[in-house]
Scaffold this motif. Structure first.
Motif, PDB file in Angstrom:
ATOM      1  N   ALA A   1       0.834  -1.205   0.000  1.00  0.00           N
ATOM      2  CA  ALA A   1       0.000   0.000   0.000  1.00  0.00           C
ATOM      3  C   ALA A   1       0.867   1.253   0.000  1.00  0.00           C
ATOM      4  CB  ALA A   1      -0.941  -0.009   1.201  1.00  0.00           C
ATOM      5  N   GLU A   2       1.920   1.255   0.785  1.00  0.00           N
ATOM      6  CA  GLU A   2       2.843   2.399   0.819  1.00  0.00           C
ATOM      7  C   GLU A   2       3.546   2.575  -0.526  1.00  0.00           C
ATOM      8  OE1 GLU A   2       3.302   4.752   2.970  1.00  0.00           O
ATOM      9  OE2 GLU A   2       2.414   3.971   4.810  1.00  0.00           O
ATOM     10  N   ALA A   3       3.910   1.473  -1.185  1.00  0.00           N
ATOM     11  CA  ALA A   3       4.560   1.547  -2.492  1.00  0.00           C
ATOM     12  C   ALA A   3       3.623   2.149  -3.532  1.00  0.00           C
ATOM     13  CB  ALA A   3       5.032   0.161  -2.923  1.00  0.00           C
ATOM     14  N   ALA A   4       2.353   1.783  -3.480  1.00  0.00           N
ATOM     15  CA  ALA A   4       1.370   2.353  -4.396  1.00  0.00           C
ATOM     16  C   ALA A   4       1.218   3.850  -4.151  1.00  0.00           C
ATOM     17  CB  ALA A   4       0.026   1.644  -4.240  1.00  0.00           C
ATOM     18  N   LYS A   5       1.163   4.236  -2.901  1.00  0.00           N
ATOM     19  CA  LYS A   5       1.078   5.656  -2.547  1.00  0.00           C
ATOM     20  C   LYS A   5       2.281   6.410  -3.099  1.00  0.00           C
ATOM     21  CE  LYS A   5       1.549   8.623   1.472  1.00  0.00           C
ATOM     22  NZ  LYS A   5       1.647   8.671   2.924  1.00  0.00           N
ATOM     23  N   THR A   6       3.468   5.885  -2.901  1.00  0.00           N
ATOM     24  CA  THR A   6       4.690   6.524  -3.390  1.00  0.00           C
ATOM     25  C   THR A   6       4.657   6.671  -4.907  1.00  0.00           C
ATOM     26  OG1 THR A   6       5.947   5.697  -1.519  1.00  0.00           O
ATOM     27  CG2 THR A   6       7.207   6.314  -3.471  1.00  0.00           C
ATOM     28  N   ALA A   7       4.174   5.650  -5.601  1.00  0.00           N
ATOM     29  CA  ALA A   7       4.105   5.696  -7.060  1.00  0.00           C
ATOM     30  C   ALA A   7       3.141   6.777  -7.549  1.00  0.00           C
ATOM     31  CB  ALA A   7       3.689   4.332  -7.599  1.00  0.00           C
ATOM     32  N   LEU A   8       2.100   7.054  -6.777  1.00  0.00           N
ATOM     33  CA  LEU A   8       1.089   8.028  -7.198  1.00  0.00           C
ATOM     34  C   LEU A   8       1.402   9.463  -6.784  1.00  0.00           C
ATOM     35  CD1 LEU A   8      -2.124   5.973  -6.457  1.00  0.00           C
ATOM     36  CD2 LEU A   8      -1.153   6.527  -8.696  1.00  0.00           C
ATOM     37  N   LEU A   9       2.303   9.646  -5.853  1.00  0.00           N
ATOM     38  CA  LEU A   9       2.584  10.989  -5.334  1.00  0.00           C
ATOM     39  C   LEU A   9       3.018  11.985  -6.405  1.00  0.00           C
ATOM     40  CD1 LEU A   9       4.285  10.297  -1.912  1.00  0.00           C
ATOM     41  CD2 LEU A   9       2.260  11.708  -2.313  1.00  0.00           C
ATOM     42  N   SER A  10       3.595  11.524  -7.490  1.00  0.00           N
ATOM     43  CA  SER A  10       4.059  12.441  -8.540  1.00  0.00           C
ATOM     44  C   SER A  10       3.037  12.630  -9.660  1.00  0.00           C
ATOM     45  CB  SER A  10       5.374  11.932  -9.133  1.00  0.00           C
ATOM     46  OG  SER A  10       5.166  10.684  -9.775  1.00  0.00           O
ATOM     47  N   GLN A  11       1.896  11.951  -9.579  1.00  0.00           N
ATOM     48  CA  GLN A  11       0.889  12.024 -10.638  1.00  0.00           C
ATOM     49  C   GLN A  11       0.041  13.289 -10.499  1.00  0.00           C
ATOM     50  OE1 GLN A  11       0.723   9.848 -13.207  1.00  0.00           O
ATOM     51  NE2 GLN A  11       2.567   8.979 -12.287  1.00  0.00           N
ATOM     52  N   PRO A  12      -0.446  13.816 -11.652  1.00  0.00           N
ATOM     53  CA  PRO A  12      -1.303  15.009 -11.605  1.00  0.00           C
ATOM     54  C   PRO A  12      -2.481  14.805 -10.659  1.00  0.00           C
ATOM     55  CG  PRO A  12      -0.763  14.423 -13.871  1.00  0.00           C
ATOM     56  CD  PRO A  12      -0.259  13.301 -13.000  1.00  0.00           C
ATOM     57  N   GLY A  13      -2.815  15.838  -9.945  1.00  0.00           N
ATOM     58  CA  GLY A  13      -3.908  15.772  -8.972  1.00  0.00           C
ATOM     59  C   GLY A  13      -3.435  15.265  -7.631  1.00  0.00           C
ATOM     60  N   PHE A  14      -2.847  14.086  -7.618  1.00  0.00           N
ATOM     61  CA  PHE A  14      -2.353  13.537  -6.357  1.00  0.00           C
ATOM     62  C   PHE A  14      -1.207  14.381  -5.801  1.00  0.00           C
ATOM     63  CE2 PHE A  14      -3.950   9.480  -8.319  1.00  0.00           C
ATOM     64  CZ  PHE A  14      -5.022   9.333  -7.475  1.00  0.00           C
ATOM     65  N   ARG A  15      -0.336  14.846  -6.675  1.00  0.00           N
ATOM     66  CA  ARG A  15       0.817  15.639  -6.205  1.00  0.00           C
ATOM     67  C   ARG A  15       0.378  16.967  -5.586  1.00  0.00           C
ATOM     68  NH1 ARG A  15       2.911  15.886 -12.000  1.00  0.00           N
ATOM     69  NH2 ARG A  15       1.590  17.475 -12.926  1.00  0.00           N
ATOM     70  N   ASP A  16      -0.798  17.445  -5.980  1.00  0.00           N
ATOM     71  CA  ASP A  16      -1.311  18.695  -5.417  1.00  0.00           C
ATOM     72  C   ASP A  16      -1.915  18.513  -4.025  1.00  0.00           C
ATOM     73  OD1 ASP A  16      -0.628  20.033  -7.806  1.00  0.00           O
ATOM     74  OD2 ASP A  16      -2.516  19.395  -8.720  1.00  0.00           O
ATOM     75  N   TYR A  17      -2.220  17.277  -3.673  1.00  0.00           N
ATOM     76  CA  TYR A  17      -2.822  16.950  -2.372  1.00  0.00           C
ATOM     77  C   TYR A  17      -2.110  15.745  -1.770  1.00  0.00           C
ATOM     78  CZ  TYR A  17      -6.453  20.088  -3.968  1.00  0.00           C
ATOM     79  OH  TYR A  17      -7.123  21.192  -4.429  1.00  0.00           O
TER      80      TYR A  17
END
Length: 73
Positions: A33-49
């Motif tokens: 779950a943490e790895a998935a979160k890390t992978a998404l942190l740089s994606q549009p929308g997610f990186r803003d929040y």
């Protein structure tokens, strides 16, 4: 396996009564779950929040909402 880990992302909206909630995935362990979160942190929308991610552990074969719905009146 006795539990799963659910990754959500919640983004507040301008309306005080609405949140944009996305269920990202269900994982067999916290590390996945943490790895998935890390992978998404740089994606549009997610990186803003980045603080919008939440990981919750759910025990299998258990009712997690045992109360009924409240009376809306």
């Amino acid at each position: 396996m006795n539990s799963v880990y659910v990754l959500h992302h919640v983004r507040p909206e301008e309306d005080d009564y609405y949140e944009d909630v996305k269920m990202i995935g269900v994982f067999t362990d916290i590390a996945a779950a943490e790895a998935a979160k890390t992978a998404l942190l740089s994606q549009p929308g997610f990186r803003d929040y980045p603080d919008g991610f939440h990981i919750d552990e759910y025990e299998l074969n258990k009712i997690h909402w045992q109360e009924g719905f409240g009376d809306p009146s």
